[in-house]
Scaffold this active site. Sequence first.
Site, PDB file in Angstrom:
ATOM      1  CG  ASP A 224    -121.033  13.079-104.666  1.00  0.00           C
ATOM      2  OD1 ASP A 224    -120.547  14.082-104.109  1.00  0.00           O
ATOM      3  OD2 ASP A 224    -121.406  12.072-104.038  1.00  0.00           O
TER       4      ASP A 224
ATOM      5  CD  GLU B 162    -117.138  16.398-104.859  1.00  0.00           C
ATOM      6  OE1 GLU B 162    -117.539  16.859-103.791  1.00  0.00           O
ATOM      7  OE2 GLU B 162    -116.935  15.196-105.069  1.00  0.00           O
TER       8      GLU B 162
ATOM      9  CG  ASP C 171    -123.891   9.389-102.897  1.00  0.00           C
ATOM     10  OD1 ASP C 171    -123.708  10.193-101.964  1.00  0.00           O
ATOM     11  OD2 ASP C 171    -123.573   8.178-102.846  1.00  0.00           O
TER      12      ASP C 171
END
Length: 387
Positions: free
Chosen positions: A197, A283, A366
């Site tokens: 993340d 991501e 997170d």
Amino acid sequence: MFEVKLVVQVKLLPTPEQAAALEATLRTVNDAATWVAALAHSQRVFRNYDLRRHVYGQVKDRYGLAAQAAQHVIKKVADAYTTLHAHVRNGNLGKRGSVRRERVLARPIVFRPGAAQPFDDRCLSWRMDARTVSIWTVGGRMKGVAFTASADQLTLLAAHRKGESDLLYRDGRWFLIATCDLPDVPVRAPDGFVGVDLGIANIATTATGTGDGVRHSGKTLNAVRHRHRELRRRLQAKATKSAKRLLRKRRRKEARFAADTNHTIARRIVTEAARTGRGIALEDLQGIRDRVRLRKPQRVTLHAWSFHQLGHFIAYKAARAGVALVWVDPAYTSQACSACGHVAKNNRPDQETFACTSCGFAEHADVNAARNIAARGETGWAVSHAA
Ligand SMILES: [Zn+2]
């Protein structure tokens, strides 16, 4: 599997005489490039091949260039126009008829005296054992120009350097930028995934689907950025030439520091994944700019490109190590509960906390997001390897 290109930057340590020859060379080839660019602009000839037919003999004689150097100058000009025209096509310089776009198109490209110039193996040879290069200059071939590089870089250069290197002058220092082609490393089938993340307070947080998280703090980097921003504000108020030069220098220093930080974090993440036999889920970075909404002072610290860079570093280090990498959809990774899947805005009472309003699961926000990313990585891998 995918091929990895690595860029290695080595610093040259020329004697004063050698530095003078390098300076004269770079100035000459960039003067030549500016001259070719003006000609290309006025004659509307932009393609490398056509341009070479037009100006090769002239530029060689006029500027006293070796054959290879003349060809590189012409190609550099053609490449610069290709890039410029792509920007225009993509609307990066505004709409058709906009002042900025018309102003840029009305003038030929101009090359700075220190702008990068490519040298191929005929104009530049490396002596790895002696840590010197021999390089073509306008005053003739120059041997024994010392360079410095880390042990890692030396190994890379010796084994994999290929093709052209760029000579450039920046902030009073000489550099060669070399490209290394790394051979394909087969990707190992992963035993689980670690999710990454990306954020601001924590540049990267990693976690497996259920494990504890590791947070890579952005504290030092944010402090450096803050200091630079303050200095920038003071210098911008001055607006003198020397203030501007100092500003440019600062900007590069900050960028270098950010890149170093990203390299370190990427290396840690990939080393850990390789050690534990896991894959890495990242991501899909396109979404980052839209996802992160922040107060204004923080928005300045957020450099979308910095995330992009970190993702890029992780991707190529993973490829080099044969670690599986999966890009996942970043939507709702911060709002979804990694325990029960419940998605809600109020699962996030504040920036740091995740507390599921459905099942009561609580975790650092997170870490929760990283777990979701890991789970998506696992699904993504399973789907793409089902056959
Ligand atoms: Zn839940």
